[in-house]
Write an enzyme that holds these catalytic residues in place. Sequence first.
Site, PDB file in Angstrom:
ATOM      1  CE  LYS A  22      11.730  -0.461   0.684  1.00 58.97           C
ATOM      2  NZ  LYS A  22      12.439   0.842   0.593  1.00 58.97           N
TER       3      LYS A  22
ATOM      4  CB  SER B  59       7.681   2.997   0.807  1.00 55.42           C
ATOM      5  OG  SER B  59       7.202   1.791   1.346  1.00 55.42           O
TER       6      SER B  59
ATOM      7  CE1 TYR C 144      13.051  -4.017  -0.369  1.00 55.38           C
ATOM      8  CE2 TYR C 144      10.907  -4.634  -1.246  1.00 55.38           C
ATOM      9  CZ  TYR C 144      11.987  -3.771  -1.214  1.00 55.38           C
ATOM     10  OH  TYR C 144      11.995  -2.656  -2.015  1.00 55.38           O
TER      11      TYR C 144
END
Length: 284
Positions: free
Chosen positions: A159, A141, A155
């Site tokens: 994650k 991650s 983004y």
Amino acid sequence: MSIDKIWFITGASTGFGRRLAELVLKNGEKVVATARRPSALDDLTTKYPVDRLLVLKVDVSIAQDIVDAFAATKEKFGRLDVVVNNAAYAAMGELEAISEEEGRAMFDTNFWGAVRVSREAVKFFREVNPPGVGGRLLQISSITGIIGGAGMAYYAASKHALEGVSECLAAELDPAWNIKVTIVEPASFHTEGQAKTVWAPPHPAYSNPELPASRMRNGWSAYTPSGDANKAVEVIYKLASLPDPPLHFVLGENAILYVRKKLADLAADTDKYESWSQNLKKDT
């Protein structure tokens, strides 16, 4: 698990994936290295024999590629000990600057690609490996999976989603299967991913150069993270051998500082407004 573990690593052409593949091979173990451009691993295929290294063309956004890769792993090695979900990329910019199409494409790799790999990994560990042998699933991650920041909206969201699905998966697994899931949350390590990061053109409403995303965009090319990626993958390698690994593994001194600050802020806000949640039960 066996001494000569067999690793399945996605996104093995650069970054953590490449460095981890090199370390595993150097330590005498076996690797299934997947990449969208297998030619990027030609130097490794020249250096290591075919009974130690299997290189496969895999785009994790294509479900059949993943199914075929695990089938090839079964045919080649017959078992699998560690799966590393590493393939990902970053498109940066303000939420209003990045198109929905770009955001969806990033999710298809960073989240859905990792989900597809996770499903196949669990199935392999449970149904191909001998009963009870299990395996390790390492989800690479990011600190942005815990803490969002300006310019990272999609983004960080991808994650965060990976963290959530991994926590749920870990809770669902039958302990008898002996499958362990660990979410690795690194920060501030220097890899090729920084140079490959794509920045969206700035949205005109965010032209103020002092805004956080503007400052990050303007300074990105000059930014050099302090963390050594080679040292980081040595830690990840050791993590795969822990008999009782943690669900979350925060990696890097900066990452630990960020997490501790978020925990303190969250605890402070919770304490401050705790009374607002009192007396909210249904009236009888």
